[in-house]
Design a protein around this motif. Structure first.
Motif, PDB file in Angstrom:
ATOM      1  N   UNK A 142       0.502  -1.455   0.036  1.00 30.27           N
ATOM      2  CA  UNK A 142      -0.078   0.040  -0.005  1.00 30.27           C
ATOM      3  C   UNK A 142       0.850   1.525  -0.368  1.00 30.27           C
ATOM      4  N   UNK A 143       2.061   1.191   0.371  1.00 31.45           N
ATOM      5  CA  UNK A 143       2.911   2.224   1.224  1.00 31.45           C
ATOM      6  C   UNK A 143       3.415   2.618  -0.494  1.00 31.45           C
ATOM      7  N   UNK A 144       4.074   1.351  -1.321  1.00 34.17           N
ATOM      8  CA  UNK A 144       4.645   2.008  -2.375  1.00 34.17           C
ATOM      9  C   UNK A 144       3.179   2.565  -3.638  1.00 34.17           C
ATOM     10  N   UNK A 145       2.086   2.390  -3.164  1.00 33.05           N
ATOM     11  CA  UNK A 145       0.909   2.310  -4.220  1.00 33.05           C
ATOM     12  C   UNK A 145       0.328   3.609  -4.117  1.00 33.05           C
TER      13      UNK A 145
ATOM     14  N   UNK B  23      -3.419 -10.927   0.849  1.00 29.82           N
ATOM     15  CA  UNK B  23      -2.490 -10.970   0.062  1.00 29.82           C
ATOM     16  C   UNK B  23      -3.749 -10.450  -1.384  1.00 29.82           C
ATOM     17  N   UNK B  24      -4.874 -10.377  -1.535  1.00 25.17           N
ATOM     18  CA  UNK B  24      -5.561  -9.917  -2.226  1.00 25.17           C
ATOM     19  C   UNK B  24      -5.620  -7.858  -2.528  1.00 25.17           C
TER      20      UNK B  24
ATOM     21  N   UNK C  94      -3.266  -3.709  -4.951  1.00 24.77           N
ATOM     22  CA  UNK C  94      -2.656  -2.438  -5.058  1.00 24.77           C
ATOM     23  C   UNK C  94      -1.215  -2.652  -6.399  1.00 24.77           C
ATOM     24  N   UNK C  95      -0.826  -3.810  -5.924  1.00 26.88           N
ATOM     25  CA  UNK C  95       0.275  -3.415  -7.282  1.00 26.88           C
ATOM     26  C   UNK C  95      -0.409  -3.381  -8.571  1.00 26.88           C
ATOM     27  N   UNK C  96      -1.401  -4.374  -9.176  1.00 29.39           N
ATOM     28  CA  UNK C  96      -1.952  -4.518  -9.968  1.00 29.39           C
ATOM     29  C   UNK C  96      -2.484  -3.445 -10.850  1.00 29.39           C
TER      30      UNK C  96
ATOM     31  N   UNK D  14      11.013  -3.908  -1.717  1.00 28.34           N
ATOM     32  CA  UNK D  14       9.790  -4.415  -1.619  1.00 28.34           C
ATOM     33  C   UNK D  14       9.076  -5.165  -2.531  1.00 28.34           C
ATOM     34  N   UNK D  15       9.366  -5.236  -3.275  1.00 29.19           N
ATOM     35  CA  UNK D  15       8.803  -6.662  -3.508  1.00 29.19           C
ATOM     36  C   UNK D  15       9.169  -7.956  -3.539  1.00 29.19           C
TER      37      UNK D  15
END
Length: 381
Positions: free
Chosen positions: A127-130, A223-224, A229-231, A317-318
């Motif tokens: 979420x932070x990266x998003x 996980x969802x 967030x990454x999508x 993060x990844x």
């Protein structure tokens, strides 16, 4: 980790080979993790003491937001290794619960907080990266405060989600002998009811419902959110391929617009349009995009997006998220099989299936390797 019922019989069951093996491995893990923890504490202490350069705007280039995630994840890993794993190893070796009802409840509650918080922190990193992408990569005080609020929320959710453990778990003697176990109230009710009682189905349903809640809170829901967030983040970054860092907002504007709209035009026309026209217009956009905010630095929008994939924090993060999902997935898939075929689940669990849980503990070993790197410099945010 997430079992909410324990099968009981009227006699003391035989010790399973997998239980003894698991206990010995857990003790080895705990002993080895002492060295990992000493190294990590020293590393975090060093990171805290690093003095970062000051940018021309007068603010420190330090971005300690990701360091907060590292500290929280390390605390969660320590809880998993030294609370959950150590006590479980002693429990398996003694083959019964000898510490009373209060400790049974506290152990299950603390273990759940450890697992919930671990998954929630990984979700928080995503979420932070998003948010970094969708807030044009705001750096400084505001990002640091946002991270603190996010971590407060992560731990509060973990504690609240684990509160039912204080009610659900009890100590119980399933046989006439002096042999006690820490089990759920659902298992106790099912054990005491006659085999033909209709209420057994009701308590079986409650048990399955509670286990579904636990699995959802510990893995599937975080996980969802992480995946979404990454999508969403990648859907915004991909149009700016390739993800090379640009020297200026003008060059960036030229590159992105030309690639999209002028890809099939001759070099001479493209050079005229991009250099002569777009450079002039981009100056005004750049001026409006760099309005200073108190305690923060805001990069031009697409510069922030394209810088994300090259940063140390983004790569760390990844790596943390990928390893977490890979190592947690096997055990959680096995736990899901109970909802499809309970007989299969019981058979696999009694023949070593629970050893998949060791992969989750392995994640706590690998995490320090993943998040001990980086020095939080201004170029690594």
């Amino acid at each position: 980790m997430l079992e909410t019922s324990t099968r009981m019989s009227t006699v003391i069951p035989d010790r399973l080979w997998s239980e003894l093996t698991e206990a010995l491995i857990l003790l080895l893990f705990d002993a080895a993790y002492i060295l990992v923890a000493i190294f990590m504490i020293y590393k975090l202490w060093r990171m805290n003491r690093v003095k970062q350069p000051v940018t021309p705007s007068g603010q420190s280039g330090t971005n300690k937001s990701f360091l907060l995630f590292k500290k929280s994840l390390f605390a969660s890993d320590c809880m998993i290794m030294w609370v959950y794993a150590f006590i479980k190893a002693i429990w398996l070796l003694q083959f019964e619960w000898k510490y009373g009802s209060v400790m049974c409840k506290l152990y299950r509650f603390t273990s759940s907080v450890a697992f919930f918080s671990n998954s929630n922190i990984v979700c928080g990193i995503a979420l932070d990266r998003y948010l970094s992408v969708y807030s044009n990569h705001i750096i400084g005080v505001r990002q640091h405060e946002r991270t603190k609020r996010l971590l407060y929320l992560v731990w509060i959710i973990a504690i609240i989600a684990a509160l039912p453990q204080l009610i659900v778990w009890e100590t119980y003697r399933p046989s006439s002998e002096d042999w006690e176990q820490c089990v759920t109230v659902f298992a106790i009710e099912i054990h005491e009811l006659p085999a033909e009682s209709a209420r057994r189905d009701k308590f079986n349903f409650y048990s399955m419902l509670y286990e579904a809640y636990h699995q959802c809170m510990a893995f599937w829901l975080p996980l969802s959110i992480t995946f979404c967030s990454y999508a969403r983040m990648m859907s915004r970054l991909i149009p700016f391929w390739p993800f090379s860092a640009l020297n200026s907002y003008e060059d960036e504007r030229q590159e992105t617009l030309c690639t999209i709209f002028w890809g099939k035009i001759t070099d001479r026309i493209r050079t005229f349009v991009c250099v002569t026209i777009f450079r002039r217009k981009s100056h005004t956009s750049q001026q409006s995009a760099s309005v200073p905010l108190a305690g923060t630095t805001r990069h031009p929008p697409t510069t922030a997006l394209r810088r994300q994939l090259g940063t140390t924090v983004f790569k760390n993060a990844c790596a943390i998220i990928f390893v977490h999902v890979v190592l947690w997935l096997p055990y959680n898939i096995l736990s899901l099989s109970r909802f499809v075929n309970e007989g299969f689940y019981e058979s696999i669990s009694q023949n070593g299936g629970n050893l998949f849980e060791l992969l989750i503990l392995l994640n706590s070993f690998i995490n320090p390797i993943l998040y001990s790197g980086g020095s939080n410099t201004v170029n690594r945010v």
